[in-house]
Design a protein around this motif. Sequence first.
Motif, PDB file in Angstrom:
ATOM      1  N   SER A  76    -112.461  42.124  61.356  1.00 49.78           N
ATOM      2  CA  SER A  76    -111.271  42.017  61.488  1.00 49.78           C
ATOM      3  C   SER A  76    -110.733  42.534  62.891  1.00 49.78           C
ATOM      4  CB  SER A  76    -110.350  42.722  60.335  1.00 49.78           C
ATOM      5  OG  SER A  76    -108.976  42.564  60.370  1.00 49.78           O
ATOM      6  N   VAL A  87    -112.663  32.460  58.977  1.00 56.33           N
ATOM      7  CA  VAL A  87    -113.553  33.196  59.617  1.00 56.33           C
ATOM      8  C   VAL A  87    -114.265  34.378  59.024  1.00 56.33           C
ATOM      9  CG1 VAL A  87    -114.181  34.183  61.855  1.00 56.33           C
ATOM     10  CG2 VAL A  87    -112.846  31.845  61.846  1.00 56.33           C
ATOM     11  N   LEU A  88    -113.150  35.070  58.585  1.00 57.79           N
ATOM     12  CA  LEU A  88    -113.458  36.673  58.154  1.00 57.79           C
ATOM     13  C   LEU A  88    -114.217  36.682  56.611  1.00 57.79           C
ATOM     14  CD1 LEU A  88    -110.503  38.523  59.607  1.00 57.79           C
ATOM     15  CD2 LEU A  88    -112.591  38.517  60.359  1.00 57.79           C
ATOM     16  N   SER A 118    -107.929  33.000  59.991  1.00 54.12           N
ATOM     17  CA  SER A 118    -108.588  34.276  59.932  1.00 54.12           C
ATOM     18  C   SER A 118    -109.475  34.360  58.697  1.00 54.12           C
ATOM     19  CB  SER A 118    -107.475  35.440  60.323  1.00 54.12           C
ATOM     20  OG  SER A 118    -106.460  35.320  58.866  1.00 54.12           O
ATOM     21  N   TYR A 173    -111.922  40.168  65.460  1.00 50.97           N
ATOM     22  CA  TYR A 173    -111.166  38.854  65.425  1.00 50.97           C
ATOM     23  C   TYR A 173    -109.850  38.906  65.860  1.00 50.97           C
ATOM     24  CZ  TYR A 173    -108.802  34.675  63.240  1.00 50.97           C
ATOM     25  OH  TYR A 173    -108.062  33.601  63.203  1.00 50.97           O
TER      26      TYR A 173
END
Length: 118
Positions: free
Chosen positions: A71, A97-98, A94, A74
């Motif tokens: 996080s 991806v996370l 987000s 990112y």
Amino acid sequence: MEVGPAGITTTLVFSDGAAAAGWEQSSQRAALLVEAVPLTEGEPVPAPPPPPVAPRWRTALVVWAGLFPFSVVYGLLVGPHVSALPIVLQSLASSAVLVPLAVFVGIPTVTVVLRRLS
């Protein structure tokens, strides 16, 4: 075949009564019944106890520790580039991806580290 709390249930379906009677009188069925005798005699063997469940606080800590580093990275690397997007699209990007990073990399890594420490 169905596995339930009482054991395994096998259901046979026959085309007619003659086929069912033929099965009941068959040597194959007789041999299977003889094979099953040790499984049906004696005291029932209890099932092994289920594995212990981790406390919720530990699960929350593992998830947080597996997600937090990704996080931060990112936010530093990607955040400035998606800041002009609507908040819903920022959140979509987000989480896309996370979540996989945390699930497939972060959480397993934290779990291995904690297992080695305990």
